[in-house]
Design an enzyme around this catalytic site. Sequence first.
Site, PDB file in Angstrom:
ATOM      1  N   ASN A   1      -0.370   0.535  13.706  1.00  0.00           N
ATOM      2  CA  ASN A   1      -1.771   1.088  13.856  1.00  0.00           C
ATOM      3  C   ASN A   1      -2.513   2.454  13.285  1.00  0.00           C
ATOM      4  O   ASN A   1      -3.807   2.222  13.003  1.00  0.00           O
ATOM      5  CB  ASN A   1      -2.563   0.586  14.883  1.00  0.00           C
ATOM      6  CG  ASN A   1      -2.436  -0.720  15.224  1.00  0.00           C
ATOM      7  OD1 ASN A   1      -2.941  -1.773  14.905  1.00  0.00           O
ATOM      8  ND2 ASN A   1      -1.282  -1.787  16.150  1.00  0.00           N
TER       9      ASN A   1
ATOM     10  N   GLU B   1       2.200  -6.551  17.991  1.00  0.00           N
ATOM     11  CA  GLU B   1       1.779  -5.219  17.169  1.00  0.00           C
ATOM     12  C   GLU B   1       3.242  -4.334  17.584  1.00  0.00           C
ATOM     13  O   GLU B   1       2.398  -3.623  18.478  1.00  0.00           O
ATOM     14  CB  GLU B   1       0.871  -4.747  16.490  1.00  0.00           C
ATOM     15  CG  GLU B   1       0.389  -5.476  15.545  1.00  0.00           C
ATOM     16  CD  GLU B   1      -1.415  -4.678  15.155  1.00  0.00           C
ATOM     17  OE1 GLU B   1      -1.514  -5.409  14.038  1.00  0.00           O
ATOM     18  OE2 GLU B   1      -1.008  -4.371  15.359  1.00  0.00           O
TER      19      GLU B   1
ATOM     20  N   SER C   1      -3.745   1.659   5.364  1.00  0.00           N
ATOM     21  CA  SER C   1      -3.460   2.855   3.842  1.00  0.00           C
ATOM     22  C   SER C   1      -2.737   1.567   2.890  1.00  0.00           C
ATOM     23  O   SER C   1      -2.332   0.083   3.478  1.00  0.00           O
ATOM     24  CB  SER C   1      -2.315   3.884   4.558  1.00  0.00           C
ATOM     25  OG  SER C   1      -1.841   3.177   5.179  1.00  0.00           O
TER      26      SER C   1
ATOM     27  N   THR D   1      -1.473 -12.146   9.381  1.00  0.00           N
ATOM     28  CA  THR D   1      -2.240 -10.270   9.136  1.00  0.00           C
ATOM     29  C   THR D   1      -0.608 -10.284   9.121  1.00  0.00           C
ATOM     30  O   THR D   1       0.364 -10.098   8.467  1.00  0.00           O
ATOM     31  CB  THR D   1      -2.893 -10.347   9.493  1.00  0.00           C
ATOM     32  OG1 THR D   1      -2.531 -10.435  11.003  1.00  0.00           O
ATOM     33  CG2 THR D   1      -4.317 -11.155   8.998  1.00  0.00           C
TER      34      THR D   1
ATOM     35  N   THR E   1      -7.437 -11.329  19.924  1.00  0.00           N
ATOM     36  CA  THR E   1      -7.944 -11.123  18.346  1.00  0.00           C
ATOM     37  C   THR E   1      -6.606 -12.928  17.622  1.00  0.00           C
ATOM     38  O   THR E   1      -5.919 -12.783  17.865  1.00  0.00           O
ATOM     39  CB  THR E   1      -6.889 -10.367  17.780  1.00  0.00           C
ATOM     40  OG1 THR E   1      -7.668  -9.018  18.228  1.00  0.00           O
ATOM     41  CG2 THR E   1      -7.598 -10.264  15.917  1.00  0.00           C
TER      42      THR E   1
ATOM     43  N   LYS F   1      -3.119 -17.827  14.734  1.00  0.00           N
ATOM     44  CA  LYS F   1      -2.682 -16.287  14.210  1.00  0.00           C
ATOM     45  C   LYS F   1      -3.644 -15.068  15.060  1.00  0.00           C
ATOM     46  O   LYS F   1      -4.134 -15.560  15.532  1.00  0.00           O
ATOM     47  CB  LYS F   1      -3.077 -16.508  12.558  1.00  0.00           C
ATOM     48  CG  LYS F   1      -4.577 -15.552  12.474  1.00  0.00           C
ATOM     49  CD  LYS F   1      -5.247 -14.001  12.910  1.00  0.00           C
ATOM     50  CE  LYS F   1      -4.581 -13.425  13.020  1.00  0.00           C
ATOM     51  NZ  LYS F   1      -5.253 -11.762  12.396  1.00  0.00           N
TER      52      LYS F   1
END
Length: 393
Positions: free
Chosen positions: A388, A266, A393, A152, A186, A175
């Site tokens: 984040n 991230e 969007s 992702t 996650t 992932k």
Amino acid sequence: MSVTLPAGFAAAGVTAGLKKSGGLDLALVQNLGPLQNAATVFTSNRCQANPVIWSTQVMSDGRVSAIVLNSGGANCYTGSIGFQITHATAEAVATRLNISAGDVLVCSTGLIGEQLDLDLVTAGVFEATLAIKADAATTPAAGLLAAQAIMTTDTRPKQASHESPAGWSIGAMAKGAGMLAPGLATMLVVITTDAVLESAELDTALHAATRVTFDRLDSDGCMSTNDTVSLLCSGASGVAADLTEFTAALVEICRDLTLQLQGDAEGAAHDVAITVTNAVSEDEAVTVARAVSRSNLFKSAIFGNDPNWGRVLAAAGTVPVKDAAFDPYGIDVAINGVQVCTAGEPDQPRDLVDLSGRGVTVLIDLHAGSETATLWTNDLTHDYVEENSAYSS
């Protein structure tokens, strides 16, 4: 190096059109046998996605013939229609591979609260099953495509492998880049092995491995609704693995993937390993380490290359006595090998700590017992907030 390393497994990764980017977004891994044994660990989040609900039912008999995974949508909080899509996905795989839908695990990852397009999913399943029937489906290239299809916000695929001198092997893919917190962190993880093991043995080994690896990755303190770590066993090597040896190898595979997940978190600029020593128990060591990892003040300081050890002590002090017994004025702290605090007082100058590199080690000595645990986290950066703040969007 992929899920296709062990004998008895085929894989595929295709583009179903679920991602706006147009990239690979549907993966399929098939267990060709002769065994179909499996074990799985799911998220401990009470809010579970439809694929987790479905796959929990599949695991009731410890048998799995295939696992299908999509990125581009979490299929969580999508109501009865979402569950029907999960069921239909399993049915589509089962029909194409001539197996039972009740033996097909389904995993999804992506944005919560958006329905998946069933037509796109089933078309993707069709393409994946075509690919998985080809000779190339058992090659490392096929495993890499599957690993790429589950990404992702990941910037790179994550794979690991182990070959035992006894003649069996393990392959894995994962992932995960955001919402990394305990209860697995996650992630979607698929681990394959051609060792001969029963489902109960696989379950014992998998829980032992996730407890000291994935469950100790706490990048941002946020827990996902879709976490699934699956271990599939084909038995195709014909070699009955020693459970102790297998578990040790599985722990190393999971630790490798854990560090890959941490390194791709991230927006992160630092990878932080927090080790708590001389705790009364291992659980208490984890509790203290987790309190520090969850401190935004500490994480911000690391991002700013500021070895502010006072924030380490302040975070440790938030842990109730019932959860971790220690003298708060007897703690030692070292950052990147520099003893900045001894017995709750300043020691070496903090200016000696070099935080210019990506790796950071924090050593906290509680002087309360003899147990040790390490937890992995990241710093808090502008890039993390930016990524984040615009995820949907």
